[in-house]
Design a protein around this motif. Structure first.
Motif, PDB file in Angstrom:
ATOM      1  N   ASN A   1       0.830  -1.201   0.000  1.00  0.00           N
ATOM      2  CA  ASN A   1       0.000   0.000   0.000  1.00  0.00           C
ATOM      3  C   ASN A   1       0.869   1.257   0.000  1.00  0.00           C
ATOM      4  O   ASN A   1       0.546   2.246  -0.661  1.00  0.00           O
ATOM      5  CB  ASN A   1      -0.949   0.005   1.201  1.00  0.00           C
ATOM      6  CG  ASN A   1      -2.068  -1.000   1.046  1.00  0.00           C
ATOM      7  OD1 ASN A   1      -2.429  -1.377  -0.064  1.00  0.00           O
ATOM      8  ND2 ASN A   1      -2.612  -1.445   2.155  1.00  0.00           N
ATOM      9  N   ASP A   2       1.976   1.215   0.751  1.00  0.00           N
ATOM     10  CA  ASP A   2       2.906   2.343   0.792  1.00  0.00           C
ATOM     11  C   ASP A   2       3.551   2.570  -0.568  1.00  0.00           C
ATOM     12  O   ASP A   2       3.672   3.711  -1.036  1.00  0.00           O
ATOM     13  CB  ASP A   2       3.980   2.087   1.858  1.00  0.00           C
ATOM     14  CG  ASP A   2       4.890   3.285   2.057  1.00  0.00           C
ATOM     15  OD1 ASP A   2       4.374   4.413   2.219  1.00  0.00           O
ATOM     16  OD2 ASP A   2       6.119   3.086   2.058  1.00  0.00           O
TER      17      ASP A   2
ATOM     18  N   GLU B   1       1.020   4.174  -2.891  1.00  0.00           N
ATOM     19  CA  GLU B   1       0.820   5.578  -2.544  1.00  0.00           C
ATOM     20  C   GLU B   1       1.988   6.442  -3.034  1.00  0.00           C
ATOM     21  O   GLU B   1       1.787   7.531  -3.577  1.00  0.00           O
ATOM     22  CB  GLU B   1       0.670   5.723  -1.028  1.00  0.00           C
ATOM     23  CG  GLU B   1       0.382   7.138  -0.577  1.00  0.00           C
ATOM     24  CD  GLU B   1       0.244   7.230   0.939  1.00  0.00           C
ATOM     25  OE1 GLU B   1       0.711   8.247   1.488  1.00  0.00           O
ATOM     26  OE2 GLU B   1      -0.308   6.302   1.552  1.00  0.00           O
TER      27      GLU B   1
ATOM     28  N   THR C   1       1.835   9.397  -5.850  1.00  0.00           N
ATOM     29  CA  THR C   1       2.324  10.739  -5.530  1.00  0.00           C
ATOM     30  C   THR C   1       3.322  11.201  -6.587  1.00  0.00           C
ATOM     31  O   THR C   1       3.246  12.332  -7.076  1.00  0.00           O
ATOM     32  CB  THR C   1       2.973  10.768  -4.127  1.00  0.00           C
ATOM     33  OG1 THR C   1       1.979  10.393  -3.171  1.00  0.00           O
ATOM     34  CG2 THR C   1       3.523  12.133  -3.800  1.00  0.00           C
TER      35      THR C   1
END
Length: 134
Positions: A106-107, A110, A114
């Motif tokens: 998930n990181d 993300e 970004t």
């Protein structure tokens, strides 16, 4: 999506060229092709996809061609990528039994979102060569 294909790379190149055209002037496919070194036929396919996704607009006629459908500062790079590649970097299926691995993926997603959320107009500013005086 593990890597960007030529579709996304060439599509972003075409959009970058269109971002530098005067707003009132449409660019013909042959002009964009010459500036990007993308074959005329492949470029037409990409521009058609980008048009269907409301990222470029087309104008018919002798002075027709393509131009951005919105201003460059309103278009995110990820929009271009997703229009050409499909949904961006979704980890699907069994990602491991560990909650740590779930957080990890998930990181990563993300961070990638970004990175690619940069506006089309910001590309030139973000990647200007830095020259140092001696």
């Amino acid at each position: 999506m593990a890597a960007l294909s030529s579709k996304a790379i060439y599509g972003l190149a075409a959009m970058h060229v269109l971002a530098h055209a005067p707003r009132s002037r449409a660019m013909q496919v042959r002009e964009i092709s010459a500036m990007t070194q993308i074959s005329h036929g492949y470029l037409e396919q990409l521009l058609s996809i980008l048009r269907r996704n409301n990222l470029v607009s087309s104008i018919r006629g002798a002075s027709g061609g393509y131009k951005l459908a919105r201003l460059a500062h309103e278009i995110e790079v990820i929009e271009i990528i997703e229009a050409l590649e499909g949904p961006f970097y979704k980890i699907e299926g069994n990602i491991g039994s560990s909650l740590i691995l779930e957080y990890f993926w998930n990181d990563i997603e993300e961070k990638m979102r970004t990175l690619f959320s940069m506006k089309l107009s910001e590309l030139d500013q973000a990647y200007q060569p830095h020259f140092y005086e001696i």
